[in-house]
Enzyme design. Structure first.
Site, mmCIF file in Angstrom:
data_model
loop_
_atom_site.group_PDB
_atom_site.id
_atom_site.type_symbol
_atom_site.label_atom_id
_atom_site.label_comp_id
_atom_site.label_asym_id
_atom_site.label_seq_id
_atom_site.Cartn_x
_atom_site.Cartn_y
_atom_site.Cartn_z
ATOM 1 N N SER A 8 -9.723 39.108 39.795
ATOM 2 C CA SER A 8 -9.332 38.504 38.524
ATOM 3 C C SER A 8 -9.153 39.593 37.467
ATOM 4 C CB SER A 8 -10.401 37.521 38.065
ATOM 5 O OG SER A 8 -10.167 37.196 36.707
ATOM 6 N N HIS A 31 -5.319 37.634 40.504
ATOM 7 C CA HIS A 31 -5.689 36.355 39.881
ATOM 8 C C HIS A 31 -5.568 36.490 38.359
ATOM 9 C CE1 HIS A 31 -7.964 32.494 39.878
ATOM 10 N NE2 HIS A 31 -8.573 32.973 38.800
ATOM 11 N N ASP A 33 -6.002 34.605 34.811
ATOM 12 C CA ASP A 33 -6.662 33.477 34.150
ATOM 13 C C ASP A 33 -6.019 33.180 32.795
ATOM 14 O OD1 ASP A 33 -8.877 32.743 35.946
ATOM 15 O OD2 ASP A 33 -9.581 34.793 35.558
ATOM 16 N N MET A 35 -6.229 30.794 29.598
ATOM 17 C CA MET A 35 -7.154 29.867 28.904
ATOM 18 C C MET A 35 -6.596 29.565 27.522
ATOM 19 S SD MET A 35 -10.785 31.670 29.766
ATOM 20 C CE MET A 35 -11.135 32.386 31.385
ATOM 21 N N HIS A 64 -4.207 30.960 37.353
ATOM 22 C CA HIS A 64 -5.212 29.897 37.220
ATOM 23 C C HIS A 64 -5.148 29.382 35.791
ATOM 24 C CE1 HIS A 64 -9.841 28.916 37.153
ATOM 25 N NE2 HIS A 64 -9.098 27.837 37.105
ATOM 26 N N MET A 66 -6.372 27.311 32.941
ATOM 27 C CA MET A 66 -7.482 26.537 32.366
ATOM 28 C C MET A 66 -6.989 26.032 31.014
ATOM 29 S SD MET A 66 -10.417 29.138 33.599
ATOM 30 C CE MET A 66 -9.164 30.376 33.939
ATOM 31 N N MET A 135 -14.250 25.688 41.680
ATOM 32 C CA MET A 135 -14.910 26.598 40.744
ATOM 33 C C MET A 135 -16.384 26.714 41.116
ATOM 34 S SD MET A 135 -12.659 27.807 38.710
ATOM 35 C CE MET A 135 -13.833 28.754 37.719
ATOM 36 N N GLY A 143 -18.236 37.121 34.769
ATOM 37 C CA GLY A 143 -19.594 37.651 34.767
ATOM 38 C C GLY A 143 -20.724 36.634 34.842
ATOM 39 N N ASP A 173 -13.946 30.672 42.956
ATOM 40 C CA ASP A 173 -13.760 31.501 41.759
ATOM 41 C C ASP A 173 -14.998 31.403 40.876
ATOM 42 O OD1 ASP A 173 -12.803 32.828 39.513
ATOM 43 O OD2 ASP A 173 -11.294 31.308 39.004
ATOM 44 N N GLY A 175 -18.492 34.284 40.031
ATOM 45 C CA GLY A 175 -19.724 34.833 40.586
ATOM 46 C C GLY A 175 -19.612 35.315 42.022
ATOM 47 N N GLY A 195 -13.833 38.966 39.732
ATOM 48 C CA GLY A 195 -13.442 39.709 38.539
ATOM 49 C C GLY A 195 -14.370 40.873 38.288
HETATM 50 C C1 DX5 Z 1 -13.653 32.120 34.979
HETATM 51 C C2 DX5 Z 1 -12.383 32.612 35.616
HETATM 52 C C3 DX5 Z 1 -12.634 33.572 36.691
HETATM 53 C C4 DX5 Z 1 -13.360 34.829 36.272
HETATM 54 C C5 DX5 Z 1 -14.279 35.216 37.382
HETATM 55 O O1 DX5 Z 1 -13.430 30.956 34.284
HETATM 56 O O2 DX5 Z 1 -11.628 31.544 36.145
HETATM 57 O O3 DX5 Z 1 -11.446 33.895 37.397
HETATM 58 O O4 DX5 Z 1 -12.527 35.908 35.986
HETATM 59 O O5 DX5 Z 1 -15.059 36.282 36.981
HETATM 60 P P1 DX5 Z 1 -16.305 36.778 37.826
HETATM 61 O O6 DX5 Z 1 -15.808 37.166 39.180
HETATM 62 O O7 DX5 Z 1 -16.806 37.925 37.025
HETATM 63 O O8 DX5 Z 1 -17.282 35.627 37.889
HETATM 64 ZN ZN ZN Z 2 -9.983 32.029 37.526
#
Ligand code: DX5
Ligand code: ZN
Length: 220
Positions: A8, A31, A33, A35, A64, A66, A135, A143, A173, A175, A195
Site C-alpha cells: 500500500s 495498492h 488507497d 479516502m 481501494h 474508501m 478488511m 499502521g 488489508d 496489519g 503498507g
Molecule cells: C487502511 C488501508 C490500508 C493501509 C494498510 O484503511 O486500506 O491499505 O494502507 O496499512 P498497514 O499495512 O500499515 O496496516
Molecule cells: Zn487499502
C-alpha cells in the site's frame, strides 16, 4: 493458488510517489488507497493523482476506494486505466450494477467489507466479482494491528468461493506483516496488502520476497 503481494502506497512518501512506486517494482500490484473524509475519517488522493500513478507505476494498480457513493465515482478510476477497482459494500447502492460496469470498462471488479460486516449477505454476488477484500483493520489508517477476529470470516469466504468453483481472489488489508501473513494465508487469503510492513523495511524488495514466500507456504 499463488500468493500475490500488493504494497500500500499509503505508507509511501506522497511527495515522491514515482520514486516510491519504483521501490515496489518486484511486487505484484500497487495498492492505492483513496479516502474521502466521509466514508472514513481520513483524506488521501483523488482521480487526477491516481491517473498519474497509473501512468508511472511499474506494476498494475489495485485501487481501494474508501469513499461514499462509489456507484458514481468508481467507474472513473477504471476509465483512467486502473487494472483493479475495489468499492465498499457498505457504501454501494447497487453493487452488482457497479461491478458489471467496472468489468465493462476493463478493470477487475473488487468489493470490500469492513471487519464487522458479515460476508453471508454477499455470498450469491461472488460470481460478479474478481476480488473480495476483507478488511483486517477498521479502514482509514495505516499502521494498525491485524484483527484476528476476521479470520473465521476469511475461512468461510474461501469455502464459499471453492464450493461455487469460482476464481475470485480473496484479499486482506490491514496489519499484514511477517507476524500475521501466515494466519491470513492459512485462513484462505491469496492477495496481501501491506503498507507499513513494506515501506518501513530497510530492504523493500527483500521484504516483499519474504512476505510472498511466507504467504505461499501457508496458501492451500
Ligand atoms: C487502511 C488501508 C490500508 C493501509 C494498510 O484503511 O486500506 O491499505 O494502507 O496499512 P498497514 O499495512 O500499515 O496496516
Ligand atoms: Zn487499502
Amino acid at each position: 493458488m499463488s500468493a500475490l503481494i500488493s504494497p500500500s502506497i499509503l505508507s509511501a512518501d506522497f511527495t515522491n510517489l514515482e520514486r516510491d512506486l519504483g521501490k515496489i517494482a518486484t511486487a505484484d500490484w500497487a495498492h492505492v488507497d483513496v479516502m474521502d473524509n466521509h466514508f472514513v475519517p481520513n483524506l488521501t488522493i483523488g482521480l487526477p493523482v491516481v491517473e498519474r500513478i497509473r501512468q508511472v507505476s511499474p506494476i498494475p494498480i489495485d485501487v481501494h476506494l474508501m469513499i461514499e457513493d462509489p456507484d458514481r465515482w468508481a467507474p472513473g478510476f477504471a476509465e483512467v486505466g486502473a487494472q483493479s477497482v475495489t468499492f465498499h459494500a457498505e457504501a454501494a447502492a447497487a453493487p452488482v450494477r457497479l461491478a458489471r460496469e467496472l468489468r465493462r470498462l476493463g478493470a477487475r471488479a473488487g468489493m470490500a467489507i469492513k471487519p464487522a460486516t458479515p460476508i453471508e449477505p454477499f455470498i450469491d454476488l461472488l460470481p460478479e466479482l474478481d476480488m473480495l477484500l476483507i478488511m483486517t483493520v477498521e479502514p482509514g489508517f495505516g499502521g494498525q494491528s491485524f484483527i484476528e477476529g476476521t479470520l473465521p470470516k476469511i475461512e468461510r469466504t474461501r469455502k464459499a468461493i471453492s464450493e461455487a468453483n469460482l476464481d475470485v481472489w480473496l484479499q486482506v488489508d490491514g496489519g499484514v506483516s511477517r507476524s500475521t501473513i501466515d494466519m491470513a494465508a492459512e485462513a484462505g487469503a491469496n492477495v496481501f496488502v501491506a503498507g507499513s510492513a513494506v515501506y518501513g523495511a530497510s530492504d523493500i524488495p527483500a521484504e516483499i520476497a519474504a512476505l510472498r514466500e511466507m504467504a505461499q507456504k501457508h496458501t492451500h
